[in-house]
Design a protein around this motif. Structure first.
Motif, PDB file in Angstrom:
ATOM      1  N   PHE A   1      42.571  -6.616  25.019  1.00 25.86           N
ATOM      2  CA  PHE A   1      42.875  -5.799  23.710  1.00 25.86           C
ATOM      3  C   PHE A   1      41.675  -5.068  23.391  1.00 25.86           C
ATOM      4  CE2 PHE A   1      46.057  -9.585  22.317  1.00 25.86           C
ATOM      5  CZ  PHE A   1      46.895  -9.113  23.459  1.00 25.86           C
ATOM      6  N   LEU A   2      41.865  -3.800  22.960  1.00 26.31           N
ATOM      7  CA  LEU A   2      40.781  -2.897  22.490  1.00 26.31           C
ATOM      8  C   LEU A   2      41.032  -2.816  21.114  1.00 26.31           C
ATOM      9  CD1 LEU A   2      40.203  -0.579  25.596  1.00 26.31           C
ATOM     10  CD2 LEU A   2      39.544  -2.802  25.518  1.00 26.31           C
ATOM     11  N   ARG A   3      40.522  -3.617  20.426  1.00 28.07           N
ATOM     12  CA  ARG A   3      40.572  -3.413  18.921  1.00 28.07           C
ATOM     13  C   ARG A   3      39.814  -2.488  18.549  1.00 28.07           C
ATOM     14  NH1 ARG A   3      41.554  -9.828  17.291  1.00 28.07           N
ATOM     15  NH2 ARG A   3      43.625 -10.110  18.000  1.00 28.07           N
ATOM     16  N   THR A   4      40.077  -1.315  18.332  1.00 28.26           N
ATOM     17  CA  THR A   4      39.139  -0.199  18.070  1.00 28.26           C
ATOM     18  C   THR A   4      39.081   0.212  16.497  1.00 28.26           C
ATOM     19  OG1 THR A   4      38.616   1.965  18.516  1.00 28.26           O
ATOM     20  CG2 THR A   4      41.085   1.596  18.655  1.00 28.26           C
ATOM     21  N   THR A   5      37.882   0.961  16.006  1.00 24.74           N
ATOM     22  CA  THR A   5      37.761   1.441  14.987  1.00 24.74           C
ATOM     23  C   THR A   5      38.556   2.805  14.931  1.00 24.74           C
ATOM     24  OG1 THR A   5      35.648   1.831  15.393  1.00 24.74           O
ATOM     25  CG2 THR A   5      36.044  -0.019  14.158  1.00 24.74           C
ATOM     26  N   GLY A   6      38.178   3.712  13.921  1.00 25.18           N
ATOM     27  CA  GLY A   6      38.864   4.851  14.006  1.00 25.18           C
ATOM     28  C   GLY A   6      38.278   5.792  14.763  1.00 25.18           C
ATOM     29  N   PHE A   7      38.900   6.722  15.492  1.00 25.83           N
ATOM     30  CA  PHE A   7      38.359   7.547  16.421  1.00 25.83           C
ATOM     31  C   PHE A   7      37.594   8.833  15.847  1.00 25.83           C
ATOM     32  CE2 PHE A   7      42.554   7.026  19.380  1.00 25.83           C
ATOM     33  CZ  PHE A   7      42.030   5.724  19.517  1.00 25.83           C
TER      34      PHE A   7
ATOM     35  N   THR B   1      29.968  -1.159  29.397  1.00 26.38           N
ATOM     36  CA  THR B   1      29.678  -0.197  30.153  1.00 26.38           C
ATOM     37  C   THR B   1      28.466   0.047  30.596  1.00 26.38           C
ATOM     38  OG1 THR B   1      29.278   1.509  28.408  1.00 26.38           O
ATOM     39  CG2 THR B   1      31.587   1.096  28.814  1.00 26.38           C
ATOM     40  N   GLY B   2      27.159  -0.352  29.817  1.00 17.25           N
ATOM     41  CA  GLY B   2      26.064  -0.509  30.286  1.00 17.25           C
ATOM     42  C   GLY B   2      25.461   0.929  29.729  1.00 17.25           C
ATOM     43  N   GLU B   3      26.262   1.583  28.983  1.00 15.89           N
ATOM     44  CA  GLU B   3      25.712   2.841  28.262  1.00 15.89           C
ATOM     45  C   GLU B   3      25.778   2.744  26.848  1.00 15.89           C
ATOM     46  OE1 GLU B   3      24.943   5.705  30.047  1.00 15.89           O
ATOM     47  OE2 GLU B   3      25.390   4.569  31.787  1.00 15.89           O
ATOM     48  N   PRO B   4      24.774   3.361  26.099  1.00 17.07           N
ATOM     49  CA  PRO B   4      24.742   3.163  24.691  1.00 17.07           C
ATOM     50  C   PRO B   4      26.184   4.027  24.086  1.00 17.07           C
ATOM     51  CG  PRO B   4      23.165   4.465  25.255  1.00 17.07           C
ATOM     52  CD  PRO B   4      23.753   3.836  26.655  1.00 17.07           C
ATOM     53  N   ALA B   5      26.447   3.363  22.921  1.00 20.78           N
ATOM     54  CA  ALA B   5      27.806   4.208  22.545  1.00 20.78           C
ATOM     55  C   ALA B   5      27.140   5.446  21.925  1.00 20.78           C
ATOM     56  CB  ALA B   5      28.236   3.170  21.320  1.00 20.78           C
ATOM     57  N   ARG B   6      28.127   6.396  21.735  1.00 25.81           N
ATOM     58  CA  ARG B   6      27.753   7.708  21.509  1.00 25.81           C
ATOM     59  C   ARG B   6      27.755   7.743  19.965  1.00 25.81           C
ATOM     60  NH1 ARG B   6      30.991  11.126  25.725  1.00 25.81           N
ATOM     61  NH2 ARG B   6      31.868   9.061  26.118  1.00 25.81           N
ATOM     62  N   THR B   7      26.801   8.500  19.345  1.00 32.81           N
ATOM     63  CA  THR B   7      26.842   8.911  17.709  1.00 32.81           C
ATOM     64  C   THR B   7      27.747   9.891  17.239  1.00 32.81           C
ATOM     65  OG1 THR B   7      25.053  10.550  17.986  1.00 32.81           O
ATOM     66  CG2 THR B   7      24.448   8.084  17.839  1.00 32.81           C
ATOM     67  N   PHE B   8      28.091   9.822  16.178  1.00 39.61           N
ATOM     68  CA  PHE B   8      28.931  10.897  15.656  1.00 39.61           C
ATOM     69  C   PHE B   8      28.337  12.318  15.698  1.00 39.61           C
ATOM     70  CE2 PHE B   8      30.849  13.913  12.347  1.00 39.61           C
ATOM     71  CZ  PHE B   8      32.277  13.554  12.807  1.00 39.61           C
ATOM     72  N   ARG B   9      26.973  12.389  15.702  1.00 41.57           N
ATOM     73  CA  ARG B   9      26.295  14.024  16.042  1.00 41.57           C
ATOM     74  C   ARG B   9      26.446  14.281  17.341  1.00 41.57           C
ATOM     75  NH1 ARG B   9      22.614  16.691  13.042  1.00 41.57           N
ATOM     76  NH2 ARG B   9      22.583  15.000  11.724  1.00 41.57           N
TER      77      ARG B   9
ATOM     78  N   THR C   1      32.594   2.817  11.190  1.00 41.01           N
ATOM     79  CA  THR C   1      31.729   2.623  12.519  1.00 41.01           C
ATOM     80  C   THR C   1      32.580   3.210  13.564  1.00 41.01           C
ATOM     81  OG1 THR C   1      32.678   0.376  13.017  1.00 41.01           O
ATOM     82  CG2 THR C   1      30.338   0.564  12.074  1.00 41.01           C
ATOM     83  N   SER C   2      33.056   4.591  13.358  1.00 40.07           N
ATOM     84  CA  SER C   2      33.871   5.372  14.069  1.00 40.07           C
ATOM     85  C   SER C   2      33.529   5.468  15.661  1.00 40.07           C
ATOM     86  CB  SER C   2      34.216   6.694  13.719  1.00 40.07           C
ATOM     87  OG  SER C   2      34.685   6.758  12.397  1.00 40.07           O
ATOM     88  N   VAL C   3      34.478   5.197  16.644  1.00 38.47           N
ATOM     89  CA  VAL C   3      34.096   5.481  17.866  1.00 38.47           C
ATOM     90  C   VAL C   3      34.587   6.591  18.638  1.00 38.47           C
ATOM     91  CG1 VAL C   3      36.177   4.184  18.672  1.00 38.47           C
ATOM     92  CG2 VAL C   3      34.275   3.849  20.089  1.00 38.47           C
ATOM     93  N   HIS C   4      33.561   6.910  19.547  1.00 42.62           N
ATOM     94  CA  HIS C   4      33.950   8.057  20.488  1.00 42.62           C
ATOM     95  C   HIS C   4      35.058   7.769  21.238  1.00 42.62           C
ATOM     96  CE1 HIS C   4      33.349  11.483  23.234  1.00 42.62           C
ATOM     97  NE2 HIS C   4      32.233  11.694  22.725  1.00 42.62           N
ATOM     98  N   GLU C   5      35.925   8.477  21.502  1.00 43.73           N
ATOM     99  CA  GLU C   5      37.247   8.199  22.216  1.00 43.73           C
ATOM    100  C   GLU C   5      36.615   8.317  23.800  1.00 43.73           C
ATOM    101  OE1 GLU C   5      37.228  10.298  19.606  1.00 43.73           O
ATOM    102  OE2 GLU C   5      37.123  12.351  20.555  1.00 43.73           O
ATOM    103  N   GLY C   6      35.640   8.852  24.265  1.00 43.89           N
ATOM    104  CA  GLY C   6      35.264   8.857  25.408  1.00 43.89           C
ATOM    105  C   GLY C   6      34.713   7.355  25.722  1.00 43.89           C
ATOM    106  N   ASP C   7      33.973   6.818  24.764  1.00 49.13           N
ATOM    107  CA  ASP C   7      33.446   5.473  24.914  1.00 49.13           C
ATOM    108  C   ASP C   7      34.622   4.404  24.859  1.00 49.13           C
ATOM    109  OD1 ASP C   7      30.936   6.538  24.942  1.00 49.13           O
ATOM    110  OD2 ASP C   7      30.529   6.163  22.653  1.00 49.13           O
TER     111      ASP C   7
END
Ligand SMILES: NC(=O)c1ccc[n+]([C@@H]2O[C@H](COP(=O)([O-])OP(=O)(O)OC[C@H]3O[C@@H](n4cnc5c(N)ncnc54)[C@H](OP(=O)(O)O)[C@@H]3O)[C@@H](O)[C@H]2O)c1
Length: 287
Positions: free
Chosen positions: A136-142, A268-276, A169-175
């Motif tokens: 389950f990917l319990r995600t915050t707002g995209f 993923t080994g990659e940092p989560a992308r920022t809103f900017r 703590t919105s998440v980049h949908e690509g992440d």
């Protein structure tokens, strides 16, 4: 990553499906997309993907797409489709596949969603009763939710919406897609209920300021009454219960910011992308 798994992506033309498909193609996995017939958004499916037609409202229509599949990326279009066919859809998936990665919500993680409210918690409960290996990917707002402000930003310098101070703590949908692809192709994610978030707390009002900085324009936020926003949300197709739930949650986040996780980077080994970063990638959509 094991790339000999055949993966079916449901919700292939939404926010998360296209980046998930692109990553699966890049990984070399045989990948399929489920599209409803005559889908007007079919051009969002990248090259290298085999398209199957089917409808979650008609579980028998999924047989061809599921035949020979190992893993399924599953989201449920709760806004437009009741969950009445979900048990049959899951039974179909169970007949063919071993693994499911389901886009759930932070609302389940923090106990805001009840299991009987026919939303993400309900689907989780149904999946837990299957023999499938689920994640389950319990995600915050995209971050893509900010596109809901694009019309107001293009039309003028002020965004009118309630609860500008709601701290997310919105998440980049690509992440989110990148986490999904790992869980689809790698072992070790079965039974996980991942809280998937962005890397930082940014309020709704701050999101709009960041978009303004990226566009080189001065944008302002104007809080409006929740009731007025609710009326507009319902008029634009939000089921009333979901509009109420979202607005109540935003109100809560003005007092208590959302809590982030490091799941994106850990998985993923990659940092989560920022809103900017998201705003720079999507600037053209606000111009
Ligand atoms: N947005 C958020 O902040 C947020 C936060 C937490 C959880 N979520 C969850 O994330 C999921 C949304 O993902 P998303 O934003 O990628 O989706 P989305 O943009 O809402 O797109 C929905 C997808 O489902 C497809 N679809 C609609 N009805 C269908 C049917 N009857 N049979 C088969 N496919 C159908 C749509 O196809 P067409 O439109 O092309 O016809 C589209 O590809 C939802 O379950 C939502 O609850 C979202």
């Amino acid at each position: 990553m094991t790339v000999n798994k055949t993966v079916l992506v449901i919700g292939a033309t939404g926010n998360v499906g296209p980046p998930a498909l692109s990553r699966l193609v890049e990984a070399g996995a045989p990948v399929r997309a489920l599209l409803i017939k005559d889908d007007p958004n079919a051009d969002r499916v990248p090259d290298g993907v085999e398209v199957f037609h089917g409808d979650l409202a008609e579980p028998d229509s999924l047989d061809d797409a599921l035949d020979g599949v190992d893993a399924v990326f599953l989201m449920w279009p709760f806004f437009t489709l009741p969950v009445s066919t979900a048990p049959e859809v899951l039974a179909k998936i169970e007949q063919h596949a071993r693994r499911v990665v389901f886009v759930s919500s932070v609302g389940v993680h923090i106990g805001l969603e009840r299991r009987d409210n026919n939303c993400h918690a309900h689907l989780e409960e149904l999946l837990e009763k299957t023999t499938l290996e689920w994640t389950f990917l319990r995600t915050t707002g995209f971050m893509a939710n900010a596109l809901g402000f694009a019309g107001q930003i293009r039309a003028g310098g002020t965004v009118h919406f309630p609860y500008g101070a709601a701290a997310r703590t919105s998440v980049h949908e690509g992440d989110l897609a990148a986490v999904a692809v790992r869980a689809l192709l790698e072992d070790g994610h079965a039974g996980q209920k991942y809280l998937v978030t962005g890397p930082e707390v940014v309020s709704q009002k701050e999101q709009v300021h960041i978009i303004g900085e990226v566009l080189g324009r001065s944008l302002t936020w104007q809080d409006v009454l929740a009731q007025d926003a609710r009326d507009q949300m319902v008029a634009s197709g939000w089921p009333p219960a979901y509009a109420d739930g979202a607005l109540d949650y935003f109100a809560q986040l003005t007092k208590e910011p959302e809590v982030g996780s490091s799941v994106v980077e850990e998985v993923t080994g990659e940092p989560a992308r920022t809103f900017r970063e998201w705003a720079v990638e999507n600037a053209a959509r606000f111009r």
